[in-house]
Design a protein around this motif. Sequence first.
Motif, PDB file in Angstrom:
ATOM      1  N   LYS A  25       0.843  -1.189   0.000  1.00 17.17           N
ATOM      2  CA  LYS A  25       0.000   0.000   0.000  1.00 17.17           C
ATOM      3  C   LYS A  25       0.879   1.239   0.000  1.00 17.17           C
ATOM      4  O   LYS A  25       1.888   1.298   0.685  1.00 17.17           O
ATOM      5  N   SER A  26       0.476   2.208  -0.752  1.00 16.42           N
ATOM      6  CA  SER A  26       1.210   3.460  -0.814  1.00 16.42           C
ATOM      7  C   SER A  26       0.454   4.508  -0.012  1.00 16.42           C
ATOM      8  O   SER A  26      -0.691   4.818  -0.300  1.00 16.42           O
ATOM      9  N   ASN A  27       1.096   5.044   0.997  1.00 21.67           N
ATOM     10  CA  ASN A  27       0.487   6.068   1.834  1.00 21.67           C
ATOM     11  C   ASN A  27       1.060   7.442   1.520  1.00 21.67           C
ATOM     12  O   ASN A  27       0.972   8.347   2.336  1.00 21.67           O
ATOM     13  N   LEU A  28       1.660   7.586   0.351  1.00 27.99           N
ATOM     14  CA  LEU A  28       2.280   8.857   0.000  1.00 27.99           C
ATOM     15  C   LEU A  28       1.225   9.909  -0.297  1.00 27.99           C
ATOM     16  O   LEU A  28       0.227   9.650  -0.959  1.00 27.99           O
ATOM     17  N   ILE A  29       1.486  11.102   0.209  1.00 27.07           N
ATOM     18  CA  ILE A  29       0.598  12.237  -0.023  1.00 27.07           C
ATOM     19  C   ILE A  29       1.405  13.286  -0.771  1.00 27.07           C
ATOM     20  O   ILE A  29       2.515  13.634  -0.359  1.00 27.07           O
ATOM     21  N   GLU A  30       0.858  13.772  -1.872  1.00 30.09           N
ATOM     22  CA  GLU A  30       1.548  14.808  -2.642  1.00 30.09           C
ATOM     23  C   GLU A  30       1.168  16.173  -2.083  1.00 30.09           C
ATOM     24  O   GLU A  30      -0.012  16.494  -1.941  1.00 30.09           O
ATOM     25  N   VAL A  31       2.182  16.963  -1.733  1.00 24.27           N
ATOM     26  CA  VAL A  31       1.952  18.303  -1.195  1.00 24.27           C
ATOM     27  C   VAL A  31       2.632  19.316  -2.099  1.00 24.27           C
ATOM     28  O   VAL A  31       3.612  19.024  -2.771  1.00 24.27           O
ATOM     29  N   GLN A  32       2.097  20.525  -2.092  1.00 23.96           N
ATOM     30  CA  GLN A  32       2.639  21.609  -2.896  1.00 23.96           C
ATOM     31  C   GLN A  32       3.576  22.431  -2.030  1.00 23.96           C
ATOM     32  O   GLN A  32       3.220  22.854  -0.929  1.00 23.96           O
ATOM     33  N   GLY A  33       4.791  22.671  -2.507  1.00 24.64           N
ATOM     34  CA  GLY A  33       5.756  23.485  -1.789  1.00 24.64           C
ATOM     35  C   GLY A  33       5.464  24.968  -1.957  1.00 24.64           C
ATOM     36  O   GLY A  33       4.630  25.373  -2.773  1.00 24.64           O
ATOM     37  N   PHE A  40       6.468  14.474  -2.086  1.00 21.47           N
ATOM     38  CA  PHE A  40       5.711  13.339  -1.588  1.00 21.47           C
ATOM     39  C   PHE A  40       6.071  13.103  -0.128  1.00 21.47           C
ATOM     40  O   PHE A  40       7.243  12.972   0.216  1.00 21.47           O
ATOM     41  N   VAL A  41       5.047  13.030   0.717  1.00 22.43           N
ATOM     42  CA  VAL A  41       5.223  12.857   2.155  1.00 22.43           C
ATOM     43  C   VAL A  41       4.595  11.531   2.559  1.00 22.43           C
ATOM     44  O   VAL A  41       3.485  11.210   2.141  1.00 22.43           O
ATOM     45  N   ASP A  42       5.313  10.766   3.371  1.00 21.30           N
ATOM     46  CA  ASP A  42       4.777   9.527   3.947  1.00 21.30           C
ATOM     47  C   ASP A  42       4.557   9.786   5.433  1.00 21.30           C
ATOM     48  O   ASP A  42       5.516   9.846   6.207  1.00 21.30           O
ATOM     49  N   PRO A  43       3.302   9.962   5.861  1.00 17.48           N
ATOM     50  CA  PRO A  43       3.042  10.301   7.262  1.00 17.48           C
ATOM     51  C   PRO A  43       3.366   9.172   8.241  1.00 17.48           C
ATOM     52  O   PRO A  43       3.693   9.435   9.393  1.00 17.48           O
ATOM     53  N   GLU A  44       3.291   7.924   7.808  1.00 16.55           N
ATOM     54  CA  GLU A  44       3.606   6.815   8.709  1.00 16.55           C
ATOM     55  C   GLU A  44       5.103   6.721   8.983  1.00 16.55           C
ATOM     56  O   GLU A  44       5.527   6.559  10.122  1.00 16.55           O
ATOM     57  N   LEU A  45       5.911   6.817   7.935  1.00 16.80           N
ATOM     58  CA  LEU A  45       7.362   6.746   8.093  1.00 16.80           C
ATOM     59  C   LEU A  45       7.971   8.096   8.439  1.00 16.80           C
ATOM     60  O   LEU A  45       9.142   8.186   8.783  1.00 16.80           O
ATOM     61  N   LYS A  46       7.154   9.155   8.325  1.00 16.78           N
ATOM     62  CA  LYS A  46       7.583  10.527   8.585  1.00 16.78           C
ATOM     63  C   LYS A  46       8.786  10.895   7.726  1.00 16.78           C
ATOM     64  O   LYS A  46       9.838  11.286   8.220  1.00 16.78           O
ATOM     65  N   THR A  47       8.607  10.735   6.403  1.00 16.23           N
ATOM     66  CA  THR A  47       9.641  11.105   5.446  1.00 16.23           C
ATOM     67  C   THR A  47       9.052  12.030   4.389  1.00 16.23           C
ATOM     68  O   THR A  47       7.841  12.051   4.171  1.00 16.23           O
ATOM     69  N   CYS A  48       9.928  12.793   3.748  1.00 13.18           N
ATOM     70  CA  CYS A  48       9.525  13.724   2.707  1.00 13.18           C
ATOM     71  C   CYS A  48      10.608  13.734   1.631  1.00 13.18           C
ATOM     72  O   CYS A  48      11.780  13.473   1.923  1.00 13.18           O
ATOM     73  N   THR A  49      10.227  14.052   0.404  1.00  9.93           N
ATOM     74  CA  THR A  49      11.188  14.068  -0.686  1.00  9.93           C
ATOM     75  C   THR A  49      11.795  15.449  -0.921  1.00  9.93           C
ATOM     76  O   THR A  49      12.580  15.609  -1.851  1.00  9.93           O
ATOM     77  N   CYS A  50      11.494  16.421  -0.090  1.00  9.40           N
ATOM     78  CA  CYS A  50      12.049  17.764  -0.275  1.00  9.40           C
ATOM     79  C   CYS A  50      13.520  17.800   0.144  1.00  9.40           C
ATOM     80  O   CYS A  50      13.994  16.956   0.897  1.00  9.40           O
ATOM     81  N   LYS A  60       8.920  21.456   6.960  1.00  9.55           N
ATOM     82  CA  LYS A  60       7.617  22.019   7.298  1.00  9.55           C
ATOM     83  C   LYS A  60       6.468  21.222   6.719  1.00  9.55           C
ATOM     84  O   LYS A  60       5.347  21.303   7.199  1.00  9.55           O
ATOM     85  N   HIS A  61       6.732  20.401   5.692  1.00 10.32           N
ATOM     86  CA  HIS A  61       5.659  19.599   5.096  1.00 10.32           C
ATOM     87  C   HIS A  61       5.163  18.548   6.079  1.00 10.32           C
ATOM     88  O   HIS A  61       3.967  18.256   6.138  1.00 10.32           O
ATOM     89  N   LEU A  62       6.060  17.972   6.868  1.00  8.07           N
ATOM     90  CA  LEU A  62       5.658  16.991   7.868  1.00  8.07           C
ATOM     91  C   LEU A  62       4.890  17.638   9.011  1.00  8.07           C
ATOM     92  O   LEU A  62       3.932  17.075   9.526  1.00  8.07           O
ATOM     93  N   SER A  63       5.322  18.839   9.405  1.00  7.15           N
ATOM     94  CA  SER A  63       4.651  19.499  10.525  1.00  7.15           C
ATOM     95  C   SER A  63       3.240  19.936  10.136  1.00  7.15           C
ATOM     96  O   SER A  63       2.346  19.953  10.971  1.00  7.15           O
ATOM     97  N   VAL A  64       3.012  20.263   8.874  1.00  9.27           N
ATOM     98  CA  VAL A  64       1.677  20.667   8.413  1.00  9.27           C
ATOM     99  C   VAL A  64       0.740  19.467   8.450  1.00  9.27           C
ATOM    100  O   VAL A  64      -0.426  19.578   8.830  1.00  9.27           O
TER     101      VAL A  64
END
Length: 67
Positions: A25-33, A40-50, A60-64
């Motif tokens: 399963k992919s839990n990636l969420i696409e966010v706009q910078g 792409f942010v993964d809230p479960e693993l708490k990772t971001c591609t920025c 800041k994408h994880l904190s939002v």
Amino acid sequence: KPMMIDRRGRKSVKVTPNPFKGAPKSNLIEVQGSRGDSYFVDPELKTCTCSGFQFRGKCKHLSVLSE
């Protein structure tokens, strides 16, 4: 002195077409910078591609998403 080589025969094992159960399963969420880039942010693993997360380990994408 010559190098010793293992001469025992290795046997192959036949693998079923897909040994894993179900598709991952992919839990990636696409966010706009702020500058229009998308990350792409993964809230479960708490990772971001920025680049901020790549260098500092937090952004800041994880904190939002956690609010």
